[in-house]
Write a protein that holds these residues in place. Structure first.
Motif, PDB file in Angstrom:
ATOM      1  N   SER A 375      -6.763  27.070 -25.920  1.00 17.01           N
ATOM      2  CA  SER A 375      -7.290  26.807 -24.646  1.00 17.01           C
ATOM      3  C   SER A 375      -6.359  25.814 -24.217  1.00 17.01           C
ATOM      4  N   GLU A 378      -8.582  22.788 -22.839  1.00 15.81           N
ATOM      5  CA  GLU A 378      -9.144  22.061 -24.176  1.00 15.81           C
ATOM      6  C   GLU A 378      -8.066  21.298 -24.668  1.00 15.81           C
ATOM      7  N   LYS A 381      -7.136  18.535 -22.181  1.00 19.81           N
ATOM      8  CA  LYS A 381      -8.168  17.890 -21.702  1.00 19.81           C
ATOM      9  C   LYS A 381      -8.357  17.690 -20.176  1.00 19.81           C
TER      10      LYS A 381
END
Length: 528
Positions: A375, A378, A381
């Motif tokens: 991802s 992710e 962040k």
């Protein structure tokens, strides 16, 4: 500031005499020789390149006379002071010089005292005009500044100004005026951690620095246009004013935590042209989005537009190339791909084009990474698909630098993660081999067990451990054989069969090749 003089005479000897006499001084004002020319054409070229306050010219010159040269010089800079020198005591020449607006007329041979008196008088006049221009700047009240700014920026205010503005604008427009807009760069994010009072103080200090620089260097009239923008109206020569503004940019860069970008317009000689010069300065300033900050920008900056017959590279194709570069930790290719994507038909001020492009980039990269079980958001962040930080950037270069850092970071994170996964895989393979060492193991069998092709697994194993799988397996087997040989209850042929060797002679040869002794000799050495 020095008073600059240009010397023009087609006679080399006379020209050199003038130069030496003026250079020797003394005069109560700092008089600088801006240049010498032996023809009117050469003098006009120097006049376009240098700031000149006084011209001392011979009246009789071939091809272009001193009169014609002075007329053209006055067209370029009406306030320039012209003194003619002639060896002919002819009233006709003097009359023409007066009609042309000459400031003086000297006859050859010129007496030193006569030349000194003439130059001193002209220097005093130039100095008085400069001081008058400076005092005109002080005459602008806060209310008048507000009225002027409103008149310049309000399209519905009409092209004519009120009498109260006309009286102050007239001396500026008489000699021609150029508008420049000075904008503080990155004010939002650089001052984001400051309190409102601290932020206001820093802006006030920088505004004071800019105002002082403008006034001390006699650049023109200073106005505060917006909290982070300042307007300067200047009557300096079109070539000199940009040089002075470049100096202002450098001075702020070296003495302040902030930088500034300046947009500059064209020369104006009437009210409507002044409004247009201000609009041009604003348009030039908006080019900061593409050409960068901490610099002077004019409308002469050419916007790059690709040839319509040259097909632009597909964004998706570039993204596919960049994803591959990210996966293999190729930072140079990542940077190249970012540059390719931004070399599209982006126009000044169209920030939404860039935001749409970034949304397209991140959406596709996220979708491609999802197919690999990763991802994008992710890994980096990101709190949202389109980070709010993008809206704080003032130039495309800022955004490209930010994207470059983030995608370099993404590539590094994936690289480290991949290295850990490889290390874990190799560790699992080693554990499996040790646990099944007494079975008949081959690279093909182990590769099938871990869902790899034999060639790729062999490549990974060699890359991670530095040795081939077969070398590792044989080394491990020999160590296990040595352990078994230390058990006196086991016969050598039993050990050979247990370790998968059907031929005892081959077993002995393989053992001796590694240990440089036979299994029997090894037992004797171990006193078994």
């Amino acid at each position: 500031m020095d008073i600059n003089i240009l010397l023009v005479d087609d006679e080399v000897v006379d020209l050199e005499w003038l130069r030496r006499r003026i250079a020797a001084g003394p005069l109560p004002y700092p008089l600088h020789i801006a240049g010498t020319a032996n023809s009117g054409f050469q003098a006009l070229k120097l006049l376009e390149q240098e700031r000149v306050d006084i011209i001392l010219s011979d009246i009789r010159m071939p091809i272009m006379s001193g009169m014609e040269f002075a007329r053209r010089a006055k067209e370029i800079k009406p306030e320039i002071k012209v003194v003619f020198i002639s060896g002919h005591e002819d009233f006709g020449y003097a009359k023409k010089a007066i009609e042309l607006g000459a400031s003086g007329y000297l006859l050859k041979p010129v007496e030193d005292s006569e030349l000194t008196d003439m130059l001193q008088s002209l220097c005093e006049t130039v100095q008085q005009e400069r001081e008058a221009s400076t005092s005109a700047t002080a005459a602008w009240s806060v209310v008048m500044e507000e009225l002027l700014i409103r008149w310049i920026t309000d399209e519905d205010s009409g092209s004519r100004v009120g009498k109260h503005l006309q009286s102050i604008l007239h001396p500026l427009l008489y000699t021609g005026t150029v508008a420049a807009l000075i904008e503080i760069d990155d004010l939002e994010w650089k001052a984001s951690e400051l309190s409102e009072d601290e932020r206001s103080m820093q802006i006030h200090q920088l505004a004071g620095f800019i105002r002082s620089y403008v006034e001390e260097n006699m650049l023109g009239t200073f106005f505060k246009s917006q909290p982070n923008q300042f307007l300067v109206l200047s009557s300096l020569h079109e070539r000199e004013f940009p040089l002075q503004l470049e100096g202002l940019v450098q001075a702020i860069r070296t003495s302040s935590p902030f930088t500034v970008t300046i947009g500059i317009g064209k020369l104006a000689r009437d009210e409507e042209q002044l409004r247009e010069s201000c609009r041009q300065a604003q348009a030039a300033l908006s080019m900061k989005w593409l050409v960068g900050k901490d610099r002077l920008i004019s409308l002469d900056v050419v916007e790059w537009v690709p040839d319509a017959n040259t097909p632009l590279p597909s964004v998706d194709a570039i993204l596919d190339e960049m994803l591959h570069a990210i996966m293999v930790y190729d930072l140079v290719r990542i940077d190249d791909c970012i540059e390719k994507m931004f070399n599209q038909r982006l126009k000044p001020g169209r920030k939404n084009e860039v935001y749409d492009l970034i949304l397209r980039i991140t959406t596709k990269l996220h979708a491609d990474l999802r197919q690999m079980g990763e991802s994008l958001y992710e890994l980096l962040k990101w709190d949202a698909y389109q980070p709010l930080i993008l809206f704080q950037f003032e130039t495309v270069q800022d955004i490209k630098s930010w994207l470059r850092r983030r995608f370099f970071e993404l590539s590094e994170v994936l690289y480290v993660k991949k290295q850990r996964q490889k290390r874990k895989l190799i560790e699992d393979i080693m554990i499996y081999v040790e646990q099944n060492l007494e079975q008949k193991l081959t690279l093909k069998e182990v590769a099938a067990r871990f869902d790899f092709t034999p060639n790729y697994l062999g490549y990974l194993f060699k890359e991670e451990t530095g040795e081939h799988f077969s070398e590792y397996l044989n080394s491990l087997k020999i160590r296990r054989i040595c352990q078994l040989l230390c058990d006196p209850t086991l016969k050598i042929y039993e050990i050979a069969e247990r370790m998968g060797y059907k031929n005892i002679l081959y077993f002995n040869r393989q053992f001796k090749q590694v240990m440089e002794m036979t299994p029997g000799e090894y037992r004797k050495k171990q006193n078994i």
